[in-house]
Design a protein around this motif. Structure first.
Motif, PDB file in Angstrom:
ATOM      1  N   ASP A 144     -11.253  40.525 -22.416  1.00  0.00           N
ATOM      2  CA  ASP A 144     -11.313  39.322 -23.253  1.00  0.00           C
ATOM      3  C   ASP A 144     -10.458  38.275 -22.554  1.00  0.00           C
ATOM      4  OD1 ASP A 144     -11.750  37.588 -25.333  1.00  0.00           O
ATOM      5  OD2 ASP A 144     -10.341  38.545 -26.699  1.00  0.00           O
ATOM      6  N   VAL A 145     -11.061  37.190 -22.071  1.00  0.00           N
ATOM      7  CA  VAL A 145     -10.335  36.238 -21.243  1.00  0.00           C
ATOM      8  C   VAL A 145     -10.007  34.964 -22.021  1.00  0.00           C
ATOM      9  CG1 VAL A 145     -11.315  37.100 -19.090  1.00  0.00           C
ATOM     10  CG2 VAL A 145     -12.440  35.219 -20.268  1.00  0.00           C
ATOM     11  N   ALA A 146      -8.852  34.387 -21.720  1.00  0.00           N
ATOM     12  CA  ALA A 146      -8.432  33.101 -22.273  1.00  0.00           C
ATOM     13  C   ALA A 146      -8.739  32.011 -21.261  1.00  0.00           C
ATOM     14  CB  ALA A 146      -6.943  33.121 -22.583  1.00  0.00           C
ATOM     15  N   THR A 147      -9.308  30.910 -21.734  1.00  0.00           N
ATOM     16  CA  THR A 147      -9.606  29.784 -20.852  1.00  0.00           C
ATOM     17  C   THR A 147      -8.844  28.522 -21.250  1.00  0.00           C
ATOM     18  OG1 THR A 147     -11.546  29.177 -22.179  1.00  0.00           O
ATOM     19  CG2 THR A 147     -11.905  30.676 -20.321  1.00  0.00           C
ATOM     20  N   GLU A 148      -8.004  28.637 -22.285  1.00  0.00           N
ATOM     21  CA  GLU A 148      -7.148  27.533 -22.720  1.00  0.00           C
ATOM     22  C   GLU A 148      -5.736  28.077 -22.904  1.00  0.00           C
ATOM     23  OE1 GLU A 148      -7.982  24.437 -22.943  1.00  0.00           O
ATOM     24  OE2 GLU A 148     -10.169  24.604 -22.794  1.00  0.00           O
ATOM     25  N   PRO A 149      -4.699  27.228 -22.746  1.00  0.00           N
ATOM     26  CA  PRO A 149      -3.322  27.715 -22.903  1.00  0.00           C
ATOM     27  C   PRO A 149      -3.072  28.372 -24.255  1.00  0.00           C
ATOM     28  CG  PRO A 149      -3.319  25.554 -21.856  1.00  0.00           C
ATOM     29  CD  PRO A 149      -4.732  25.819 -22.278  1.00  0.00           C
ATOM     30  N   SER A 185     -12.052  33.318 -11.321  1.00  0.00           N
ATOM     31  CA  SER A 185     -12.525  32.085 -11.945  1.00  0.00           C
ATOM     32  C   SER A 185     -11.342  31.165 -12.155  1.00  0.00           C
ATOM     33  CB  SER A 185     -13.199  32.357 -13.292  1.00  0.00           C
ATOM     34  OG  SER A 185     -13.428  31.134 -13.982  1.00  0.00           O
ATOM     35  N   PRO A 186     -11.454  29.907 -11.773  1.00  0.00           N
ATOM     36  CA  PRO A 186     -10.340  28.970 -11.996  1.00  0.00           C
ATOM     37  C   PRO A 186     -10.089  28.691 -13.467  1.00  0.00           C
ATOM     38  CG  PRO A 186     -12.289  27.788 -11.236  1.00  0.00           C
ATOM     39  CD  PRO A 186     -12.596  29.249 -11.110  1.00  0.00           C
ATOM     40  N   THR A 187     -11.012  29.094 -14.347  1.00  0.00           N
ATOM     41  CA  THR A 187     -10.836  28.825 -15.774  1.00  0.00           C
ATOM     42  C   THR A 187     -10.018  29.895 -16.485  1.00  0.00           C
ATOM     43  OG1 THR A 187     -12.848  29.988 -16.465  1.00  0.00           O
ATOM     44  CG2 THR A 187     -13.094  27.680 -15.801  1.00  0.00           C
ATOM     45  N   PHE A 188      -9.782  31.044 -15.850  1.00  0.00           N
ATOM     46  CA  PHE A 188      -9.127  32.158 -16.533  1.00  0.00           C
ATOM     47  C   PHE A 188      -7.606  31.978 -16.530  1.00  0.00           C
ATOM     48  CE2 PHE A 188     -12.707  35.396 -15.413  1.00  0.00           C
ATOM     49  CZ  PHE A 188     -13.588  34.665 -16.195  1.00  0.00           C
ATOM     50  N   ARG A 189      -6.988  32.101 -17.711  1.00  0.00           N
ATOM     51  CA  ARG A 189      -5.541  31.914 -17.857  1.00  0.00           C
ATOM     52  C   ARG A 189      -4.824  33.195 -18.295  1.00  0.00           C
ATOM     53  NH1 ARG A 189      -4.001  26.429 -18.249  1.00  0.00           N
ATOM     54  NH2 ARG A 189      -5.766  24.989 -18.143  1.00  0.00           N
ATOM     55  N   ALA A 190      -5.556  34.153 -18.832  1.00  0.00           N
ATOM     56  CA  ALA A 190      -4.979  35.435 -19.253  1.00  0.00           C
ATOM     57  C   ALA A 190      -6.147  36.330 -19.661  1.00  0.00           C
ATOM     58  CB  ALA A 190      -3.992  35.271 -20.408  1.00  0.00           C
ATOM     59  N   GLY A 191      -5.835  37.584 -19.909  1.00  0.00           N
ATOM     60  CA  GLY A 191      -6.887  38.491 -20.334  1.00  0.00           C
ATOM     61  C   GLY A 191      -6.315  39.730 -21.005  1.00  0.00           C
ATOM     62  N   LEU A 192      -7.134  40.356 -21.840  1.00  0.00           N
ATOM     63  CA  LEU A 192      -6.843  41.672 -22.398  1.00  0.00           C
ATOM     64  C   LEU A 192      -7.941  42.607 -21.926  1.00  0.00           C
ATOM     65  CD1 LEU A 192      -5.735  41.279 -26.138  1.00  0.00           C
ATOM     66  CD2 LEU A 192      -4.333  41.864 -24.158  1.00  0.00           C
ATOM     67  N   TRP A 193      -7.546  43.618 -21.163  1.00  0.00           N
ATOM     68  CA  TRP A 193      -8.510  44.559 -20.595  1.00  0.00           C
ATOM     69  C   TRP A 193      -8.484  45.843 -21.423  1.00  0.00           C
ATOM     70  CZ3 TRP A 193      -8.235  46.626 -14.849  1.00  0.00           C
ATOM     71  CH2 TRP A 193      -9.370  47.417 -14.603  1.00  0.00           C
ATOM     72  N   ASP A 194      -9.555  46.074 -22.158  1.00  0.00           N
ATOM     73  CA  ASP A 194      -9.770  47.343 -22.851  1.00  0.00           C
ATOM     74  C   ASP A 194     -10.460  48.264 -21.851  1.00  0.00           C
ATOM     75  OD1 ASP A 194     -10.524  49.470 -24.402  1.00  0.00           O
ATOM     76  OD2 ASP A 194     -11.437  48.293 -25.993  1.00  0.00           O
ATOM     77  N   ARG A 195      -9.715  49.177 -21.297  1.00  0.00           N
ATOM     78  CA  ARG A 195     -10.207  49.947 -20.154  1.00  0.00           C
ATOM     79  C   ARG A 195     -11.271  50.981 -20.512  1.00  0.00           C
ATOM     80  NH1 ARG A 195      -7.541  50.105 -15.285  1.00  0.00           N
ATOM     81  NH2 ARG A 195      -5.761  48.687 -15.053  1.00  0.00           N
TER      82      ARG A 195
END
Length: 475
Positions: A144-149, A185-195
Motif C-alpha cells: 500500500d503506497v503513499a503518494t502524498e506527505p 516511481s518518483p510519486t512513492f513516499r512510503a509504503g506498507l508491505w504485507d508480505r
C-alpha cells in the motif's frame, strides 16, 4: 495520484490508440469451450446458481466435503465471464476490505477474522495445487503506497497502531527510499508491505481451473443457462431456466452483482463499474527501469485509489480510481467500455512511471462489482433455510468468495460453526435507499472522497456523518 497537466502531444491518449475494449484475461488461448445449456428437467441435492468464483468455490467445496453429494451448477453465460474474469487478480486474505474497515466494524472479532482470512488464503493455495490449476499463482504480497506527505504519515501511524494491537505480523513499513527500491516511481513516499497476505494470479484461469475441477469431481455444469425463477417445490426448491427446470433439496446463490432470485436481498447491493488498462509486454530494459523484482501487487492509499501489478508475461495492469455507479443500478454491457476513464487512467499511469513513456496499452476494459454499504460480504438464508446467499464482496471476491462458499454450505447444513457465529455473518449491512436517493448519496460520497484526496485527507461533514452511521469507507 493526480494526473499531470495535459501536454500538447497527449502521450497518454496516443498510448491507447490500439487498445482493444476487451478484458485481457479473457482473451487467453486456453479459454475452455462452454458446457451445453440445460434442457429438460434435473434433480440434485445442491443447486448452485452462478458460475463465477462464488458459485464455483461453493460447488467444489461441497463435493470435497461430501463426494456423494449430487451437485448441479448453472451459469447464465460462461464461467468466469463477468467480474471473476475481469478483475486485477489480487487474491487477498482480508475478509473485511482491509484491516481498518474490519477494526471499525468488528473490533471484538478482528483477530478471529484475520486468522480465518489467512487460513482461507492458505486453503486457496492448497486447492490450486491439489487440483493442478495453472493460474500463475504467486504469493508476492501487496504494498500500500503513499503518494502524498499526509498519506505517508498516515501509513506510519497505522503501522504503529497495528503493532500495538498485535496485528502487524508479516507487515513491514517502508520509507520513501525503501519503497522506491522495491518499485521505482518518483510519486512513492512510503509504503506498507504485507508480505504474505495477498497473492497475484490470472483471474480467468482460476475460474476456468475451478470449473474443470468441479467437472472432474462430478459436478454437472450447465452454461448459457440463466436462472429465471426460484420457488418452493415440495420439500425443496425449483429453479426455472429457459429450456428446463432444476429441482433441488438446497440452493446456493452466487449471482453477486446480478439481481438476486431472493428479491428482498436486492436492496443490499448496487453495481459499481471499475476499469483497467493492460500494457504491452515490457522489454527487459523497461522492466529494469521500474525494478519490481519481487512482483508485489500495489495500490495507492488515496480514497480514489489505483491498483497495479505485473502479469506473468511482464505487462502492467493499471486499474481503479474511477468508480461509476449507473443511475438505477442497471448492469448493462455498454457500461463495460468508458474511453474517458481510460484516458484518465493512462495519464495517471505515466505520472507514476514516467520512465515508461512510449509504452502502449493493448487492452482497456471495465466491469461491474457488487458493492454493499459496509464494503465486505454479507450472508443469509431464505425459504426456511433451503436457500443461502452471499454477496457484496466489493472487489474482494478473488479470495473472500471461498470463505463465502464455506459460510453458505454451513448455513444450508444448519450447522453452528466458528464462521456462522461471526457478527459479520449474522448481521447484514444497511440497505441502499431507492432512487433518486441512492444515486444522489453515492454521487455526493464520491465527490466528498475526491475532495478529501485534494485537501490532505480531511473528511467533510458528509463523510463524517457516513462514518458515524457505519457507512464510511476507510480501508
Amino acid at each position: 495520484m493526480a494526473p499531470r497537466a495535459m501536454s500538447s502531444d497527449h502521450h497518454w491518449t496516443k498510448a491507447l490508440s490500439e487498445a482493444r475494449p476487451v478484458p485481457y484475461w479473457l482473451e487467453d488461448p486456453g479459454r475452455p469451450h462452454p458446457e451445453p445449456a440445460l434442457t429438460g428437467a434435473e434433480t440434485c441435492d445442491l443447486l448452485v446458481v452462478g458460475g463465477g468464483y462464488s458459485g464455483l468455490w461453493t460447488a467444489l467445496v461441497a463435493k470435497e466435503r461430501d463426494p456423494q453429494r449430487d451437485v448441479v451448477l448453472i451459469e447464465g453465460r460462461e464461467a468466469g465471464w463477468a467480474a471473476s474474469g475481469r478483475n486485477g487478480g489480487f487474491c487477498a486474505a482480508s475478509l473485511t476490505h482491509g484491516l481498518a474497515n474490519g477494526l471499525a466494524r468488528w473490533p471484538d472479532e478482528i483477530h478471529t477474522l484475520q486468522r480465518l482470512g489467512a487460513r482461507n488464503l492458505d486453503e486457496i493455495e492448497r486447492a490450486i495445487a491439489r487440483h493442478g490449476i495453472d493460474c500463475d499463482f504467486e504469493r508476492t504480497g501487496e504494498i500500500d503506497v503513499a503518494t502524498e506527505p499526509y498519506q505517508a504519515q498516515e501509513l506510519r501511524d497505522w503501522y504503529e497502531e497495528t503493532e500495538r494491537r498485535g496485528l502487524a505480523d508479516g507487515v513491514e513499513f517502508l520509507d520513501a527510499d525503501a519503497v522506491r527500491a522495491q518499485v521505482a516511481s518518483p510519486t512513492f513516499r512510503a509504503g506498507l508491505w504485507d508480505r504474505r497476505g495477498v497473492a497475484m494470479l490470472h483471474p480467468a484461469k482460476l475460474a476456468w481451473g475451478l470449473k474443470r475441477a468441479c467437472l472432474r469431481l462430478g459436478v454437472r455444469v450447465y452454461e448459457h443457462t440463466p436462472a429465471l425463477t426460484l420457488e418452493p417445490y415440495g420439500a425443496g426448491m425449483a429453479v426455472r431456466t429457459p429450456y428446463g427446470r432444476v429441482r433441488a433439496r438446497r440452493v446456493a446463490l452466487g449471482t453477486n452483482v446480478f439481481p438476486s432470485l431472493v428479491r428482498r436481498v436486492r436492496a443490499y447491493t448496487v453495481p459499481v463499474y471499475d476499469y483497467a488498462l493492460m500494457t504491452e509486454p515490457l522489454t527487459p530494459e523497461q522492466l529494469k527501469s521500474v525494478g519490481w523484482e519481487n512482483r508485489q501487487g500495489l495500490g495507492d492509499s488515496a480514497n480514489q485509489f489505483h491498483y497495479f501489478r505485473l502479469s506473468a508475461d511482464h505487462r502492467i495492469l493499471w486499474g481503479g480510481y474511477d468508480a461509476i455507479y449507473p443511475y438505477g443500478g442497471r448492469v448493462r454491457a455498454e457500461y463495460d467500455d468508458r474511453p474517458e476513464t481510460y484516458a484518465k487512467l493512462a495519464g495517471h499511469f505515466f505520472t507514476c512511471f514516467p520512465q515508461l513513456e512510449g509504452v502502449r496499452f493493448t487492452h482497456a476494459w471495465g466491469g461491474a462489482i457488487d458493492t454493499c454499504s459496509r464494503f465486505s460480504a454479507f450472508f443469509g438464508t431464505a425459504h426456511q433455510g433451503k436457500v443461502a446467499y452471499a454477496a457484496g464482496y466489493t472487489g474482494l471476491g478473488v479470495g473472500a468468495t471461498r470463505f463465502g462458499a464455506e459460510v453458505m454450505l454451513d448455513l444450508l447444513a444448519g450447522e453452528r460453526t466458528e464462521r456462522t457465529e461471526l457478527e459479520m455473518v449474522r448481521r447484514k449491512p444497511l440497505p441502499f435507499p431507492p432512487e433518486p436517493f441512492a444515486w444522489t448519496g453515492i454521487a455526493l460520497t464520491k465527490w466528498s472522497l475526491a475532495r478529501a484526496d485534494a485537501h490532505g485527507g480531511r473528511r467533510n461533514l458528509w463523510l463524517r456523518t457516513m462514518d458515524r452511521l457505519g457507512l464510511g469507507f476507510d480501508s
